[in-house]
Structures are given as C-alpha cells and as structure tokens.
Design a protein around this motif. Structure first.
Motif, mmCIF file in Angstrom:
data_model
loop_
_atom_site.group_PDB
_atom_site.id
_atom_site.type_symbol
_atom_site.label_atom_id
_atom_site.label_comp_id
_atom_site.label_asym_id
_atom_site.label_seq_id
_atom_site.Cartn_x
_atom_site.Cartn_y
_atom_site.Cartn_z
ATOM 1 N N PHE A 1 0.968 -1.132 0.634
ATOM 2 C CA PHE A 1 -0.043 -0.202 -0.289
ATOM 3 C C PHE A 1 1.224 1.410 -0.144
ATOM 4 O O PHE A 1 0.038 2.265 -0.549
ATOM 5 N N TRP A 2 2.211 1.292 -0.193
ATOM 6 C CA TRP A 2 2.833 1.935 -0.032
ATOM 7 C C TRP A 2 4.116 1.780 -1.315
ATOM 8 O O TRP A 2 4.435 1.167 -1.809
ATOM 9 N N ALA A 3 4.089 3.113 -1.981
ATOM 10 C CA ALA A 3 5.091 2.853 -2.660
ATOM 11 C C ALA A 3 6.902 3.045 -2.177
ATOM 12 O O ALA A 3 7.216 3.985 -2.333
ATOM 13 N N LEU A 4 6.940 1.599 -2.948
ATOM 14 C CA LEU A 4 8.498 1.518 -1.641
ATOM 15 C C LEU A 4 9.038 1.084 -3.439
ATOM 16 O O LEU A 4 8.832 1.088 -4.568
ATOM 17 N N GLU A 5 10.761 1.438 -3.012
ATOM 18 C CA GLU A 5 11.577 1.183 -4.319
ATOM 19 C C GLU A 5 11.569 -0.463 -4.253
ATOM 20 O O GLU A 5 11.477 -1.116 -2.957
ATOM 21 N N PRO A 6 11.792 -0.930 -5.380
ATOM 22 C CA PRO A 6 11.981 -2.489 -5.531
ATOM 23 C C PRO A 6 12.863 -3.072 -4.584
ATOM 24 O O PRO A 6 13.414 -4.534 -4.020
ATOM 25 N N GLY B 1 15.031 -1.184 -2.538
ATOM 26 C CA GLY B 1 15.265 -0.748 -1.038
ATOM 27 C C GLY B 1 15.281 -1.049 0.527
ATOM 28 O O GLY B 1 14.403 -2.313 0.148
ATOM 29 N N TYR B 2 15.197 -0.327 1.605
ATOM 30 C CA TYR B 2 15.481 -1.564 2.294
ATOM 31 C C TYR B 2 14.044 -1.647 3.594
ATOM 32 O O TYR B 2 13.902 -2.891 3.629
ATOM 33 N N GLU B 3 13.127 -0.985 3.125
ATOM 34 C CA GLU B 3 11.693 -0.563 3.559
ATOM 35 C C GLU B 3 11.753 -1.899 2.963
ATOM 36 O O GLU B 3 10.585 -3.072 3.109
ATOM 37 N N THR B 4 11.561 -2.650 1.655
ATOM 38 C CA THR B 4 11.151 -3.474 0.747
ATOM 39 C C THR B 4 11.226 -4.303 1.333
ATOM 40 O O THR B 4 10.496 -5.509 1.222
ATOM 41 N N MET B 5 12.746 -5.047 1.646
ATOM 42 C CA MET B 5 13.302 -5.711 2.686
ATOM 43 C C MET B 5 12.700 -6.575 3.829
ATOM 44 O O MET B 5 12.204 -6.839 4.475
#
Length: 108
Positions: free
Chosen positions: A70-75, A77-81
C-alpha cells in the motif's frame, strides 16, 4: 521414590517432595482433585499463550503485507526488504504457533 510432574508447572519432581522446587507449589495435603484442577489450568494457559502468539504473528504478517503493497516503495530499498522479512517472519511464526496449538489440544 518416583518422578512425577508438578501439577502447576509440569516439571519433573520427586513424589516424596513437599514443595515443587521450580514453582514453589505446596504439595503437602493436596487432594487428587486439586492436582487435576491445577494441571488443567496450566494446560489452558499454554493453549492461551499459543493463541496469543498466533494472533501476534498474523498481525506481523498483515503489517508487512500492508506496508509492502500500500506504500510506494523502491523495489530494492531497505523498506521493501524489511516488509518482506515481516511477511516471512509472521508467516513462519503463525505456522509454528498453530502447530503448537494443535499439539497442545491433542495432548488434552
């Protein structure tokens, strides 16, 4: 002298001991009915703990899923991991908690 399980904590103790050295339960003069009641209470606490862990695992899984999709995260990125780790950890924890719950209920 035999080894028995403590009615409250379930750890092994001598049948000659007057108190449990693990949970300090006084066993002197305790009726069989009271021992059975304490054993049932201890089992119910374990089942409730497994249910609580199952719910927390589900919340962790859903939080990771919502964060990822639901958030636009970089593929890369740290948040995705982190969110993928939350999803994997929550899923594995949920499976473990449910298996433990099935085991505890069959043991009853």
């Amino acid at each position: 002298m035999a080894i028995i399980s403590c009615p409250r904590c379930g750890k092994k103790i001598s049948d000659k001991s007057q108190t449990c050295q693990h949970c300090q339960l006084d066993l002197s003069g305790m009726t069989a009915e009271r021992k059975h009641h304490l054993a049932i209470e201890a089992q119910d606490k374990k089942v409730q703990s497994a249910l609580n862990q199952s719910m927390l695992a589900l919340i962790l899984f859903l939080a990771g899923f919502c964060f990822l999709y639901f958030w636009a995260l970089e593929p890369d990125g740290y948040e995705t991991m982190v969110s993928q780790g939350m999803i994997a950890g929550g899923f594995l924890w949920y499976i473990y908690a449910r298996a433990r719950l099935i085991y505890l209920k069959r043991k009853k």
